[in-house]
Design a protein around this motif. Structure first.
Motif, short mmCIF file in Angstrom:
data_model
loop_
_atom_site.label_atom_id
_atom_site.label_comp_id
_atom_site.label_asym_id
_atom_site.label_seq_id
_atom_site.Cartn_x
_atom_site.Cartn_y
_atom_site.Cartn_z
N PRO A 150 -3.40 4.72 4.45
CA PRO A 150 -3.26 4.13 3.12
C PRO A 150 -4.35 4.65 2.18
O PRO A 150 -5.52 4.74 2.55
N ILE A 210 -4.15 0.24 -2.44
CA ILE A 210 -3.54 -1.07 -2.25
C ILE A 210 -3.37 -1.70 -3.63
O ILE A 210 -4.34 -1.82 -4.39
N THR A 214 0.81 -1.20 0.00
CA THR A 214 0.00 0.00 0.00
C THR A 214 0.85 1.26 0.00
O THR A 214 2.00 1.25 0.43
#
Length: 222
Positions: free
Chosen positions: A175, A178, A158
């Motif tokens: 994050p 991903i 990520t």
């Protein structure tokens, strides 16, 4: 030369020597204390207290500490740390016995340099992410490894940004993608918590975070 003048000359010399010696002696006590956490070259420590007898009560105008490879917790060693501390008070008796006890925090600012490799090692020790690898650039942070979810580990690769918690003691990773896919909901991952770092002389809060190539610089203060 009269005895009075001679006596005054001796007194001035003695006071001058004590003004030179007492802050350096206090600095040596601090160096010894820092040595419990320092794994690099001997740290630089400078203490300023005028007049010197203020130090007998633990009062000082300025303490400067510059250290490398400093162990802030049992699992976190940072590349470089620099402390500027003004108008505080410490217990000199406790310091002589090998314990830094702050009785008046004054004003402290600390710069902490942490490499991507050191952060990876710290996250591995924490155990939430297995085999973590952190990459840092001025534009953001990348994190890969295996994340513990629901009792099992799943692959994690990520990229995202860093922010500071509302208490200003935790450094949080946000994050945003991903494997290159945008996430509809941000999932926060705590990277650091100042409250767990026993080597810090007092409670400090994060004031600024600067990202550089493969390292980050935290400015913390009280």
């Amino acid at each position: 030369m009269s005895r009075l003048i001679k006596g005054l000359v001796v007194l001035v010399v003695v006071v001058g020597l004590l003004q030179w010696f007492v802050p350096r002696w206090t600095g040596s006590l601090l160096t010894r204390e820092i040595g419990r956490y320092d794994h690099g070259p001997k740290p630089q420590v400078a203490v300023s207290a005028v007049p010197f007898w203020d130090l007998f009560g633990g009062h000082f105008q300025d303490i400067y500490i510059n250290a490398h490879d400093l162990e802030l917790s049992s699992a976190l060693t940072v590349q470089h740390a620099q402390l500027n501390w003004q108008n505080g008070t410490v217990s000199l008796g406790s310091l002589e016995k090998g314990k830094l006890k702050v009785t008046n925090p004054g004003h402290a600012t600390m710069s902490i340099e942490l490499t991507a490799a050191e952060l990876s090692t710290f996250l591995a020790h924490e155990g939430t992410i297995a085999h973590p690898t952190v990459s840092i650039s001025p534009s953001g942070v990348a994190l890969s490894g295996r994340l513990l979810l629901g009792g099992s580990y799943v692959p994690l690769d990520t990229k995202g940004s860093l922010s500071v918690s509302s208490s200003r003691q935790q450094l949080i990773f946000h994050p945003t993608s991903i494997d290159g896919l945008n996430l509809p909901v941000l999932t926060d991952i705590q990277l650091l918590n100042l409250a767990t770092m026993k080597a810090l002389p007092m409670s400090l809060k994060i004031e600024h975070v600067q990202l550089e190539n493969q390292r980050l610089v935290l400015t913390v203060g009280n």
